[in-house]
Design a protein around this motif. Structure first.
Motif, PDB file in Angstrom:
ATOM      1  N   UNK A   1       3.487 -11.900   5.745  1.00 47.47           N
ATOM      2  CA  UNK A   1       2.161 -11.718   5.187  1.00 47.47           C
ATOM      3  C   UNK A   1       1.848 -10.224   5.033  1.00 47.47           C
TER       4      UNK A   1
ATOM      5  N   UNK B   1      -1.080  -8.812  -0.243  1.00 48.30           N
ATOM      6  CA  UNK B   1      -1.119  -9.788  -1.333  1.00 48.30           C
ATOM      7  C   UNK B   1      -0.512 -11.145  -0.952  1.00 48.30           C
ATOM      8  N   UNK B   2       0.186 -11.169   0.146  1.00 46.99           N
ATOM      9  CA  UNK B   2       0.763 -12.433   0.633  1.00 46.99           C
ATOM     10  C   UNK B   2      -0.056 -12.854   1.845  1.00 46.99           C
ATOM     11  N   UNK B   3      -0.914 -13.808   1.646  1.00 51.17           N
ATOM     12  CA  UNK B   3      -1.973 -14.055   2.628  1.00 51.17           C
ATOM     13  C   UNK B   3      -1.766 -15.383   3.341  1.00 51.17           C
TER      14      UNK B   3
ATOM     15  N   UNK C   1       9.533 -21.357   0.775  1.00 51.61           N
ATOM     16  CA  UNK C   1       9.087 -20.281   1.672  1.00 51.61           C
ATOM     17  C   UNK C   1       7.567 -20.185   1.802  1.00 51.61           C
ATOM     18  N   UNK C   2       6.872 -20.565   0.744  1.00 50.62           N
ATOM     19  CA  UNK C   2       5.400 -20.444   0.773  1.00 50.62           C
ATOM     20  C   UNK C   2       4.721 -21.793   1.004  1.00 50.62           C
TER      21      UNK C   2
END
Lengths: 197, 965
Positions: free
Chosen positions: A2, A5-7, A114-115
């Protein structure tokens, strides 16, 4: 991982350092694990032995191939989540390209997830008590050994449950359910106490 | 009755509680019943039908009389048994089923009218000739009857569920259960021992009976201490195992904090619902004493003899000053001996038998008992308290307590629940468990072994020596002939012997009919003390042996379970889980009003100050048509279809052709169920030669995945294809409107957004800052539009960055309402039209009907599926400029608005800002041949109707020119 921008779906919900009636003798520790890479590997029918041979040779994995096994390497671990289906997880490095080179399309296909999951670590003296409030799975070590994984549901949410140690579980839930799952977890841990990190 | 507490027990911790507004003192460990008895309280409640005074009858969960309302602030818990409710400081309880008070109950007049309140009275009197009669009287009858008062405020307690696994589950912690637990624990098995009482030990609690050289109470305490030393043993006191289900699965409720004061219980779980699963099961559920029937046997002060003994042994409470015992068996002498050991006098024993056993004779001699042989109590005398009993020889004995023992009924509820047919045993005059259907054994009193030594032996402790124990020696007399007074068989439901006789006279011979006609054995005690006596009465009436009269089977629950416990933690925010998209917080921060779409939570509208929902969606939809809007479409189902046979698989799944779809292109597809009805639709993108990304409707995501897995596993296992849900991997948004291309061109890089480079239905990779995205030129709105997807953790950033990029074009976020408006204007189908009953032709999707074979094609050709008169998708325009209510029925003329034959129904409605009209989609019989006709959309439930014109479903831009620019 995280970042700005990767929350995380638990941002602002699971705050480190929060404690409710924490007592090391009976409580649990809750922690969100930031995952760098999750790859689902689906083996073609009849190619299971070939895939395992690749794992064994290239990853120097030890142990028998049995349903629910988890094999660890230095950078990631592979969970046999169901017959012919595996989930490779790394907290530190991207593993898609590495696995793509390792596993040919004739043996298995891979999907990047992955997300897709939120991963929570639940550990401590009260972990069996807390998890048994949701999991309809026998958590006794003879039934659910260390380094094994089981698919289950908790409070109507699908959960992939990896037992990393006697009192240490990693729970993978759909990202969208993360907040509901965390609410269930803290509700269920309320009477034994918990702390977050 | 004037109960009192034995002086030897006065050292206990005092507890203050209220009953019917009056404050009393009890001691820690008391039940409400024992505390009330110690305070000399005789009258606890009123009976169900006749409102007769009732006292305390038993000392456990079999209690038929002493049900009370527990008051917790504004909350009420009705039908709580005083005999199991543990008192705590601040407990407040009140009698139920009485008004204005338990002492003076107006409805007691019912007792005088009892000759007309016989079995079936309400049905015979109030049913009338139509439902209206019953509906008129029902509310009054229910109000008059009542079984406590339910709380009108929400239950503020905490509940939870828990799964418990073990090797051996033992239900019942009396001597048999404890013996079994010790035996099993020694083998190393995981043992769970559950008992409904606060204290484990059963009949041995407080007992002076000698076991292995010490008294029973000391022995059982010692065994429990031993059990606590085993790590493999889990003891569950206060846990009622209420249901026995398949695969040795049990339902149980653990009362975690019901016995604590309000402050002690604060924040704690109140009750825990347990699901117990065990490899082996040992049922040691004991037996319940049953009464003997005689006149006015319901008077407060008439109690089970074992209850008298329990109050003395367990609680140090003597229920009365003058105690008479009445029996047909020897077990009562054991209770008398326990009372005698504490110097509690017995005035007399009325024994139905001629002679005494050696055990009874010894007790008689030791305690100098006055025994009436071959005698019976024919009537109890008293009102709110027992004053005397009349014997069959005419003699009257003054007393305030009558302890009655009519023998013992094994507690075989759990065995019966899992399918065992009970078997009548004449030696004990009761039913025993029948042939077991699951892996369990019954031990101890529940299998008819009433001797303590037998209980211990069956539990595995055969070597333990027991001194001085009686045998049952029962005389099978259950019902005493009387000339006066009512004889109650079922005290809780006021069912008398005369009701059973009436049921027989009226032809209700089967025990199942008897139960339902008289309500015998119903309510929260489930006839625990009544059932056997009822069968005896019926067998006598029918002049048949009991074995031929039959018996009812038991169903769960054994004892009442609160709704809160059944819900576990599933209430409030935990009622069901919700799925949030990565952009959830953004939506909330920008005024979104959210709506549930299955488990997903989606923005419905983004309200501005002063706007209604309608105002907001009209503004949002108009903004899309005029400039550009963006909507969160993350909830769409997404499935990766991977493998060399993926194109062939899709070709078989969808109605249209898929073999030639090039990489980098998307196609709309419709899939059918096997029966030929439309199942789902969506676009599927070819990402790589052998990798497709299928989208489904939000509602059908899981169903479609299951459908595909079934086809691959069962129908076409030879196809080399895998399907994987990636719904949660991708966050998605649609950006729609004439300026959508400009916004994306400004925000994205590594992609040419021109019409030529990025044509309709193209799919390309791009970058949004550092975020990798997939862009597909698709349109649900009918405008120039794109879907932009990224890995989910980037979802918030992707949305926000595109929103910022769109500011120059006044980009407007829109919710599901505007999404619906835009697609209705275009005549695009969605959930309301995909209702599982429509065909491809019904929905005007015939263009997607391929020549090749596909799932559902054979059955889609059935006569009924191609009938001209089927409901067809059409558009409707209000002729009265009014909103058309979804679900309205279509009728042909205004005269038919309430009684006409439906010609179809409205599926989706909106106000169209593009047309300035209220429009709808509808499924209308032979609708495509009715274009231009005026029909009526009627909604009888609201008494609404309006004229609408049938039009083609493509209201706006029917040639699609706006999305191809």
């Amino acid at each position: 991982m995280y970042n700005e921008i990767s929350i995380s779906p638990l941002q602002g919900v699971l705050n480190a350092g929060h404690e409710v009636s924490y007592d090391a003798e009976k409580s649990v520790d809750l922690k969100e694990l930031a995952v760098t890479s999750i790859v689902q590997i689906d083996c073609w029918h009849g190619k299971e032995a070939d895939l395992f041979a690749v794992f064994k040779e290239k990853l120097q994995i030890e142990g028998a191939m049995e349903n629910g096994s988890v094999w660890k390497t230095a950078d990631f671990f592979v969970m046999n989540t169901s017959p012919g289906s595996y989930m490779a997880v790394s907290y530190t490095v991207g593993i898609w390209d590495y696995l793509k080179d390792l596993i040919s399309d004739d043996i298995a296909v891979m999907t990047d997830l992955s997300h897709s999951r939120s991963v929570l670590s639940v550990s401590g003296a009260g972990v069996l008590d807390v998890l048994s409030k949701g999991m309809n799975i026998d958590l006794d070590e003879t039934v659910f050994p260390i380094n094994h994984v089981k698919q289950t549901s908790i409070a109507h949410m699908g959960v992939t449950c990896y037992r990393a140690d006697k009192d240490d579980f990693k729970l993978f839930v759909f990202r969208g359910f993360a907040q509901s799952f965390y609410q269930w977890l803290t509700h269920s841990a309320h009477d034994v106490g918990y702390r977050t990190s | 009755m004037s109960g009192y507490r034995l002086t030897s027990d006065t050292g206990a911790t005092p507890v203050s509680f209220k009953f019917n507004g009056k404050t009393y003192q009890g001691v820690q460990g008391d039940t409400l019943a024992s505390a009330l008895l110690a305070n000399g309280v005789t009258l606890v409640g009123r009976s169900f039908k006749y409102h007769r005074p009732r006292g305390i009858f038993s000392a456990g969960s079999e209690e038929p009389n002493a049900a009370v309302n527990v008051v917790r602030g504004d909350e009420l818990e009705p039908n709580t048994l005083a005999t199991t409710l543990e008192i705590y400081n601040g407990l407040e309880a009140k009698s139920q089923n009485c008004w204005p008070s338990v002492d003076f109950d107006v409805n007691a007049i019912n007792s005088l009218l009892s000759p007309i309140f016989v079995a079936g009275f309400y049905y015979k009197t109030f049913m009338g000739t139509s439902n209206k009669h019953w509906m008129f009287f029902e509310k009054h009858i229910r109000k008059a009857a009542g079984m406590g008062e339910a709380s009108v405020t929400a239950d503020s307690s905490r509940y939870e569920k828990q799964n418990v696994f073990c090797d051996v589950l033992i239900v019942g912690a009396g001597p048999a259960g404890i013996s079994a637990a010790l035996t099993q624990a020694a083998t190393g098995a995981r043992v769970v021992l559950a008992d409904e009482n606060a204290q484990m030990g059963g009949a041995l609690i407080g007992s002076t009976q000698e076991i292995a050289g010490q008294d029973g109470d000391g022995w059982v305490r010692e065994q429990l201490e031993k059990l606590k030393t085993f790590d493999n043993v889990k003891l569950l006191p206060r846990t009622t195992v209420y249901g026995y289900y398949d695969n040795n699965t049990f339902g149980a409720v653990e009362r975690v904090s019901d016995h604590l004061t309000t402050s002690e219980a604060k924040g704690k779980i109140r009750q825990r619902h347990l699901v117990l699963k065990s490899k082996k099961v040992i049922l040691a559920t004991g037996a319940l004493e049953r009464p003997i029937l005689f006149g006015d046997n319901d008077r407060p002060g008439v109690m089970l003899a074992s209850a008298v003994g329990k109050y003395v042994k367990r609680y140090g409470v003597v229920p009365g000053r003058e105690i008479v015992m009445f029996t047909n068996n020897d077990s009562i002498y054991q209770e008398i001996a326990e009372l005698g050991a504490r110097n509690v006098p017995i005035k007399a024993v009325v024994d139905l038998r001629d002679t005494l056993s050696d055990y009874a004779a010894a007790v008689k001699e030791k305690y100098n008992l006055r025994i009436y042989h071959n005698a019976a109590v024919v009537r109890a005398v008293g009102g709110k308290a027992l004053k005397s009993v009349i014997l069959n020889n005419g003699e009257t004995l003054t007393c305030d307590v009558l302890g009655v023992s009519g023998g013992w009924t094994p507690t075989i509820h759990l065995q019966s629940q899992q399918g065992d047919k009970p078997v009548y045993d004449e030696t004990i005059c009761s039913f025993l468990p029948g042939m077991g259907h699951q892996d369990y054994v019954s031990i101890g009193a529940c299998k008819g072994s009433f001797d303590l030594s037998a209980c211990l032996s069956e539990g595995g402790l055969a070597e333990v020596r027991v001194e001085d124990e009686p045998s049952l020696n029962i005389l099978p007399v259950f019902d005493i002939e009387t000339t006066k007074g009512k004889k109650f068989v079922d005290l809780q439901h006021d069912v008398k012997t005369s009701d059973i006789k009436l049921a027989k006279q009226e032809g209700f011979l089967s025990v199942e009919h008897l139960k339902r006609y008289t309500t015998l054995g119903m309510a929260n005690d489930q006839g625990k003390t009544a059932n056997v006596n009822a069968l005896v009465v019926m067998s006598k009436e029918r002049q048949l042996p009991i074995t031929e009269v039959g018996t009812t089977r038991f169903r769960p629950p054994y004892a009442p379970v609160s709704i809160g416990a059944l819900s576990g933690g599933e209430y409030g925010e935990h009622f069901r889980p919700t799925r949030r998209t990565p952009m959830h917080e953004w939506h909330l921060d920008h005024g979104a009003e959210m709506i549930n779409a299955g488990a997903w939570v989606r923005p419905r509208v983004y309200k501005k100050a002063g706007e209604t929902v309608t105002d907001a969606y009209i503004r949002e939809a108009a903004a899309v048509r005029e400039s550009v809007g963006m909507v969160d479409v993350t909830s769409l189902g997404k499935i990766e279809v991977i493998g060399p046979d993926a194109p062939e698989f899709l070709n078989r799944v969808y109605t249209n052709a898929w073999l030639k779809l090039p990489v980098g292109k998307a196609r709309y597809g419709v899939m059918l169920r096997e029966d030929g009805h439309v199942f789902d639709d969506g676009t599927t993108w070819r990402l790589e030669e052998n990798r497709f990304l299928m989208t489904t409707t939000t509602a059908n995501a899981a169903n479609v995945l299951t459908h595909l897995e079934f086809l691959l596993d069962v129908i076409w296992p030879e196809l080399k294809v895998k399907v994987v849900s990636v719904t949660e991997q991708w966050a998605g948004l649609a950006i729609a409107g004439p300026n959508s291309r400009a916004v994306l061109a400004k925000a994205l890089h590594d992609v040419d957004m021109s019409n030529e480079a990025f044509p309709f239905m193209a799919v390309q990779d791009a970058k949004l800052g550092d975020i990798p995205v997939k862009v597909a030129r698709l349109s649900f709105s009918g405008e120039l539009a794109y879907e932009v997807w990224c890995p989910s953790h980037y979802g918030y950033a992707m949305w926000d960055q595109l929103y910022q990029a769109g500011q120059d074009f006044n980009i407007t976020p829109y919710g599901t309402e505007a999404l619906g408006t835009l697609r209705i204007e275009k005549g695009h189908i969605s959930g309301p039209e995909l209702d599982g009953r429509t065909t491809v032709d019904d929905l005007d999707l015939g263009w997607a009907w391929g020549k090749k074979d596909f799932v559902g094609k054979p059955l889609a050709g059935r006569d009924g599926m191609v009938d001209e008169d089927r409901l067809k998708l059409v558009g409707l325009v209000s002729k009265e400029e009014k909103a058309i209510r979804p679900g309205s029925q279509i009728v042909l003329s205004n005269a038919e608005t309430t009684l006409g034959v439906s010609q179809g129904h409205v599926t989706s409605t909106t106000y169209s800002p593009a047309l300035g009209k209220y429009i709808a989609l509808a499924l209308v019989k032979n609708g495509r041949n009715k274009i231009g006709e005026t029909v009526y959309a009627t909604y009888p439930l609201k008494n609404e109707s309006q004229a609408v014109e049938i039009v083609k479903p493509h209201f706006f831009d029917p040639d699609g020119s706006r999305m191809h620019v």
